[in-house]
Design an enzyme around this catalytic site. Sequence first.
Site, PDB file in Angstrom:
ATOM      1  CD  GLU A  30      61.287  29.331  94.050  1.00  0.00           C
ATOM      2  OE1 GLU A  30      60.423  30.062  94.557  1.00  0.00           O
ATOM      3  OE2 GLU A  30      61.048  28.196  93.597  1.00  0.00           O
ATOM      4  NE  ARG A  53      56.535  39.577 102.447  1.00  0.00           N
ATOM      5  CZ  ARG A  53      56.265  38.757 101.439  1.00  0.00           C
ATOM      6  NH1 ARG A  53      55.371  39.090 100.545  1.00  0.00           N
ATOM      7  NH2 ARG A  53      56.885  37.603 101.326  1.00  0.00           N
ATOM      8  CE  LYS A 106      59.167  35.036  94.295  1.00  0.00           C
ATOM      9  NZ  LYS A 106      59.743  33.820  94.868  1.00  0.00           N
TER      10      LYS A 106
END
Length: 570
Positions: A47, A272, A282
């Site tokens: 994104e 992850r 983020k």
Amino acid sequence: MDNTASQTEPVIEANEPNSPSDFIRDAIKQDLAEGRFNHVHTRFPPEPNAYLHIGHAKAVWIDYGIAKEFGGKFNLRFDDTNPTREDQEFVDAILEDVKWLGADWEENLYFASDYFDQMYEWAVDLIKKGKAYVCDLSPEELSKTRGTLTSPGIESPYRDRSVEENLDLFARMKAGEFPDGARTLRAKIDMTSPNIVMRDPFMYRIRHTDHHRQGDKWCIYPSYDWAHGLEDSIEGVTHSLCSLEYEIHRPLYDWFLEELGIYHPRQIEFARLKLPYTVMSKRRFIELVNDNHVDGYDDPRMPTLAGLRRRGYTPEAIAEFCRRIGIAKSDSTIEWHLLEDCVREDLNKRAQRVMAVMNPIKVVITNYPEGQSEMVDAINNPENADAGTRKVPFSRELYLEQDDFREVPPPKFFRLTPGREVRLRYGYFIKCNEVIKDENGEIVELHCTYDPETRGGNAPDGRKVKATLHWVSAEHALEAEVRLYEHLFVKEDPDDVPEGKDYIYNLNPESKTITKCWIEPSVADTVPGDRYQFERLGYFCVDKSSTSQHLIFNRTVALRDSWAKIEKAK
RNA sequence: UGCCGGAUAGCUCAAUUGGCAGAGCGCCUGACUCUGAAUCAGGAGGUUCUAGGUUCAAGCCCUAGUCUGGCAGCCA
């Protein structure tokens, strides 16, 4: 449904002797063997709302690496479905990072927002099938009726609207008749599902916000769950690889594709990457940058790709790191050591050697003629003969590393000490005769003598020394700034804080040290991004703000230091 | 207390259909060396989370449990 119809690529299996093996590759091989797919097509779907970090590099290498290995295709697709958070700035930064990593998307660059028309049509199809409805519940009401982890939700009073009414309302949502948050389009699934994701998830929300690529064309935007599978389907992706947090969303991913009856890729999830002593979200990146805890997204202490790049990491080192950590479904935290080892391995093979002194102690070669100097030959890279040699100035007054001299040597110390002979790399053998101190007893300089017969670093009589030291000529050395970095946080888990504090409390006040070094003049014309090994010290990279008037080096990583280990063991 | 995962060497991961538990990194030792780097060789290191069960044979299959991660944004 025919999952192999959309493309007919030759099947190429990954049977190279060194090709990695993991549960995803195994699953893909099985899919190929069973004919579920006849080729491999992956995608990396960031994104555009943040900078990429080392965890994304892992994802890129899984997606791109697997596509390559199986002779398949790889798409870079921006998952730009939420205009309130996204921006062209991030698109550009991500493009740069992925390119830098070495993942080649060729002509396969896509934007989810380009599929908005198609998605809208499919949503209409679902409404017509009675599988989606317009819901007037407010966000608060919706969350109240969703139920909890252990109790079921309750059905929306708008759940059983007629198809006609739904179609009309949905068209008016698109037309902009309603304010933000007034209505949503929801999938009609099961409010009692033990999987909360399946409790009539929303597909579209109203957002009167311009999109960075679509402008004001839309005021309804699709949710991740609704959009992602469609994007994969449209692009003919075979294996949609994502992180474990989406595991619980897979039933929904499958449900939409199944209900629509369109080409159905397979989602597979992996763990992850986690690294200690840092943060990888983020939101926190933004906080760290905005509150000036770091000097931007590319601060060399940041785990962002931009930060690692500025620190001096190479894409090859990052790729090797990703190869070594492999893929698994179990959560794991990888030691920084492993990443560091990968850069050392890569830089050892390619970095230009240079001599620099960080903590100087002055040395006077008393039997070397005053005012004289000479150039000695130095090897640029012992690992690569093609790198050639360079000239380094030698003169009567030199700087040596303070750590390389001990007036009273501890056991096993075999560097310079009074009366002992050592080699100056590519220079001469020298012997320390006198230690000069000031009135406080601090050493101010060493008086040494050199043996002219040992020019270049070898004694014609074959005598050996136990140490070879790096040095610079005081008169010729350039002064440069060096920046040394430590972990950004003092705790392995930055969230490990006392009551009432947050992760900022754990910031390491010593994560950045600015100091100086004296470096041989061969680096005078160096440019930002150049990487060097300062012999016996570590790998350094020229900072983006470096100029020929003011050289600035970032230490990427120190060399392994077994003497430091011996000392520390005491 | 719901659902979906996970647990094998210090770390990350392997282990065909159930068949002598392996690798890389780290650690220790040695060799070599004009970087105490690099390189090369050798070595140590395991109750496969626990308790049962099935089987000639279980890391793998079954049962129960423990620990641990994710999920209740109109984020992705």
